[in-house]
Design a protein around this motif. Sequence first.
Motif, PDB file in Angstrom:
ATOM      1  N   ASP A 175       0.714  -1.080  -0.368  1.00 11.65           N
ATOM      2  CA  ASP A 175      -0.052   0.261  -0.019  1.00 11.65           C
ATOM      3  C   ASP A 175       1.016   1.723  -0.029  1.00 11.65           C
ATOM      4  O   ASP A 175       0.350   1.860   0.454  1.00 11.65           O
ATOM      5  CB  ASP A 175      -1.234   0.185   1.310  1.00 11.65           C
ATOM      6  CG  ASP A 175       0.242  -0.085   2.708  1.00 11.65           C
ATOM      7  OD1 ASP A 175       1.403  -0.433   2.584  1.00 11.65           O
ATOM      8  OD2 ASP A 175      -0.642  -0.103   3.292  1.00 11.65           O
ATOM      9  N   LEU A 176       2.336   1.037  -0.775  1.00  7.94           N
ATOM     10  CA  LEU A 176       3.047   2.245  -0.206  1.00  7.94           C
ATOM     11  C   LEU A 176       2.538   3.206  -2.055  1.00  7.94           C
ATOM     12  O   LEU A 176       2.095   2.599  -2.743  1.00  7.94           O
ATOM     13  CB  LEU A 176       4.455   1.601  -0.713  1.00  7.94           C
ATOM     14  CG  LEU A 176       5.275   1.124   0.700  1.00  7.94           C
ATOM     15  CD1 LEU A 176       6.418   0.902   0.318  1.00  7.94           C
ATOM     16  CD2 LEU A 176       5.003   1.890   1.910  1.00  7.94           C
ATOM     17  N   SER A 177       2.731   4.288  -1.771  1.00 11.67           N
ATOM     18  CA  SER A 177       2.473   5.481  -2.228  1.00 11.67           C
ATOM     19  C   SER A 177       3.817   6.046  -2.713  1.00 11.67           C
ATOM     20  O   SER A 177       3.979   7.450  -2.034  1.00 11.67           O
ATOM     21  CB  SER A 177       1.197   6.541  -2.313  1.00 11.67           C
ATOM     22  OG  SER A 177       0.402   5.825  -2.018  1.00 11.67           O
ATOM     23  N   THR A 180       7.703   2.097  -7.953  1.00 10.30           N
ATOM     24  CA  THR A 180       8.036   3.610  -8.465  1.00 10.30           C
ATOM     25  C   THR A 180       6.043   4.335  -8.742  1.00 10.30           C
ATOM     26  O   THR A 180       5.597   2.688  -8.560  1.00 10.30           O
ATOM     27  CB  THR A 180       9.143   3.319  -9.492  1.00 10.30           C
ATOM     28  OG1 THR A 180       9.958   1.830  -9.534  1.00 10.30           O
ATOM     29  CG2 THR A 180       9.399   4.428  -9.927  1.00 10.30           C
ATOM     30  N   GLY A 181       6.235   4.769  -8.181  1.00  9.06           N
ATOM     31  CA  GLY A 181       5.238   6.003  -8.220  1.00  9.06           C
ATOM     32  C   GLY A 181       5.502   6.294  -9.767  1.00  9.06           C
ATOM     33  O   GLY A 181       6.484   6.860 -10.924  1.00  9.06           O
ATOM     34  N   ILE A 202      -3.912  10.193 -12.988  1.00  9.82           N
ATOM     35  CA  ILE A 202      -3.838   8.965 -12.581  1.00  9.82           C
ATOM     36  C   ILE A 202      -3.014   9.054 -11.941  1.00  9.82           C
ATOM     37  O   ILE A 202      -1.835   8.665 -12.560  1.00  9.82           O
ATOM     38  CB  ILE A 202      -4.806   8.081 -13.074  1.00  9.82           C
ATOM     39  CG1 ILE A 202      -6.305   8.050 -14.011  1.00  9.82           C
ATOM     40  CG2 ILE A 202      -4.983   6.739 -12.588  1.00  9.82           C
ATOM     41  CD1 ILE A 202      -6.773   7.304 -15.176  1.00  9.82           C
ATOM     42  N   ASP A 203      -2.882   8.672 -11.205  1.00 14.39           N
ATOM     43  CA  ASP A 203      -1.386   7.851 -10.582  1.00 14.39           C
ATOM     44  C   ASP A 203      -1.481   6.626 -10.369  1.00 14.39           C
ATOM     45  O   ASP A 203      -2.047   5.783  -9.886  1.00 14.39           O
ATOM     46  CB  ASP A 203      -1.365   8.135  -8.643  1.00 14.39           C
ATOM     47  CG  ASP A 203      -0.969  10.393  -8.692  1.00 14.39           C
ATOM     48  OD1 ASP A 203      -0.233  10.473  -9.879  1.00 14.39           O
ATOM     49  OD2 ASP A 203      -1.136  10.818  -8.087  1.00 14.39           O
ATOM     50  N   TYR A 204      -0.033   5.679 -10.165  1.00 16.64           N
ATOM     51  CA  TYR A 204      -0.110   4.077 -10.561  1.00 16.64           C
ATOM     52  C   TYR A 204       1.498   4.022  -9.679  1.00 16.64           C
ATOM     53  O   TYR A 204       2.050   4.875  -9.378  1.00 16.64           O
ATOM     54  CB  TYR A 204      -0.270   4.179 -11.681  1.00 16.64           C
ATOM     55  CG  TYR A 204      -0.506   4.153 -12.575  1.00 16.64           C
ATOM     56  CD1 TYR A 204      -1.919   3.161 -12.604  1.00 16.64           C
ATOM     57  CD2 TYR A 204      -0.861   5.018 -13.786  1.00 16.64           C
ATOM     58  CE1 TYR A 204      -2.801   3.093 -13.997  1.00 16.64           C
ATOM     59  CE2 TYR A 204      -1.579   4.858 -14.494  1.00 16.64           C
ATOM     60  CZ  TYR A 204      -2.505   4.261 -14.847  1.00 16.64           C
ATOM     61  OH  TYR A 204      -4.217   5.448 -15.300  1.00 16.64           O
ATOM     62  N   ASN A 205       1.163   2.605  -8.366  1.00 17.87           N
ATOM     63  CA  ASN A 205       2.001   2.097  -8.326  1.00 17.87           C
ATOM     64  C   ASN A 205       2.786   1.073  -9.139  1.00 17.87           C
ATOM     65  O   ASN A 205       1.318  -0.163  -9.011  1.00 17.87           O
ATOM     66  CB  ASN A 205       1.815   1.534  -7.041  1.00 17.87           C
ATOM     67  CG  ASN A 205       1.834   2.899  -6.296  1.00 17.87           C
ATOM     68  OD1 ASN A 205       2.707   4.026  -6.046  1.00 17.87           O
ATOM     69  ND2 ASN A 205       1.350   2.802  -4.815  1.00 17.87           N
ATOM     70  N   VAL A 206       3.846   0.744  -9.311  1.00 17.19           N
ATOM     71  CA  VAL A 206       4.654  -0.061  -9.690  1.00 17.19           C
ATOM     72  C   VAL A 206       5.399  -1.075  -9.210  1.00 17.19           C
ATOM     73  O   VAL A 206       6.653  -0.875  -8.618  1.00 17.19           O
ATOM     74  CB  VAL A 206       5.052   0.418 -11.507  1.00 17.19           C
ATOM     75  CG1 VAL A 206       6.210  -0.891 -12.008  1.00 17.19           C
ATOM     76  CG2 VAL A 206       4.526   0.500 -12.315  1.00 17.19           C
TER      77      VAL A 206
END
Length: 469
Positions: A94-96, A122-123, A129-133
């Motif tokens: 759940d890291l952003s 990596t953000g 729209i924000d994504y977390n890879v």
Amino acid sequence: MRSTIVATSMVAIAMIVGAMIMLFMLYRYQDRQMYESTGTRSYDIAHQINEGGLTNVDPELLSPTTGIDIVQIVNSSGAVVVAAPRGNDVPISDLSPGWYSTQRIDNVEVPGRSGMYCGQVTGARFDGIDYNVITLVSTHAYSSMLLGTAAILAIEFPVVILIAGAAIYFFVGRALVPVTRITKQVSAITSSDLSRRVPVPSTDDDVTTLAITMNNMLDRLEQSRVRQLEFVGDASHELRSPLTTLVGILDLADDTDSPIDVETVRTILLPEALRMNSMVADLLLLARADERGIPLTVDEVDLDDIVGSEVQRLRSLGLAKVNADVIPIRVIGDSDKLLRAIRNLTDNAAHHATSTITMKMKKNTNLSTATIEVIDDGPGVPEAVREKIFDRFYRHDLDRGRHQMGSGLGLPIAMEIARAHGGTITVTDAPGGGARFTMTVRTETTTPGGPDAPTSDHSSTGDPLVARR
């Protein structure tokens, strides 16, 4: 055995420390490999999302490969929009980290999979729209390799240490073989046979130095023993003559039951007893000189007064004409010992002079020494025996002089006294024929017992050493 234990312990410690360093470096290398592979993959996917969205991502980047086991893309709503392999629909993290930011994740448990995972998040952002890879790799293979390496080392090390200990024991034993031989040879050497020497190995190491040092010490001991035996033999020989005279007269008086007349006491018994007494005193003095140097009571001494008194004494004896060149010289030394040394030289000159004795004094300011020359016009001293005449009990050619009642200790005692005052005595040919004895002493402070000996009290002599200016 002690050397083997110490050396083997050092080898074991070095190997354990080396193994720990190696395992630590391996762990760091594996750690770097895991995070480099996952970080690179997550960054590449995030970069492509930033450039054109999810459709712009290369499908090969979303496939698990070597170093990448799980790939997830989670949108800002927390929904998994891409999962590889399929089935991982629950967000792993759940890291952003934020746009273009990367953060490590450690010891992650993945639902439906065993073991621990680690990787990078990596953000990315596209079209608001924000994504977390998220990219993960299993730590099982790396941990297994690390534990396997540690197990191999734990099995190998005892074997290697045992082999090293055996090799050390063998080679240390071989290195100490010469020491064992030296020990056996030294143990076999007795005080009655000092002619044997220890074997010198050809290794040119500390053991060779030890053997050479031992042989040099044995050489000195043998020479000392030879000199001691010669000294005892000569002393016994010299004492036998007066003792024979005394015992003979006393036996005669006892056999005849007659008293010894006063004339015999004065002319025979008393001179022989005094001769023995003087000889014993000389022997004790030389023994002390051999042990710790001649004891001195140091003070300022007018050397010219001593030489002048000897000139007057020789003239009163009337044995020869005495010429003297006396100059004022003051030295630091023992007046009694200096008087004895000069008297021994003048008595020697009186014994061998034909008609004239000459005494000269000179001060060598640059060398801080004073010189006294005693010259006689006798037959002289052959060059071949000039060193020997300072040996104890040595007397050259019984027909050289008129008086042969000396013990052969006068010149050796004079030499020891000169050495104790930082000088020496030499003998050369006199200009007009005869012998010239040159005694040199230091004019500055001299150290009792020799020029290099430390100042100390010689309490055993009965005369306390007093050093003063």
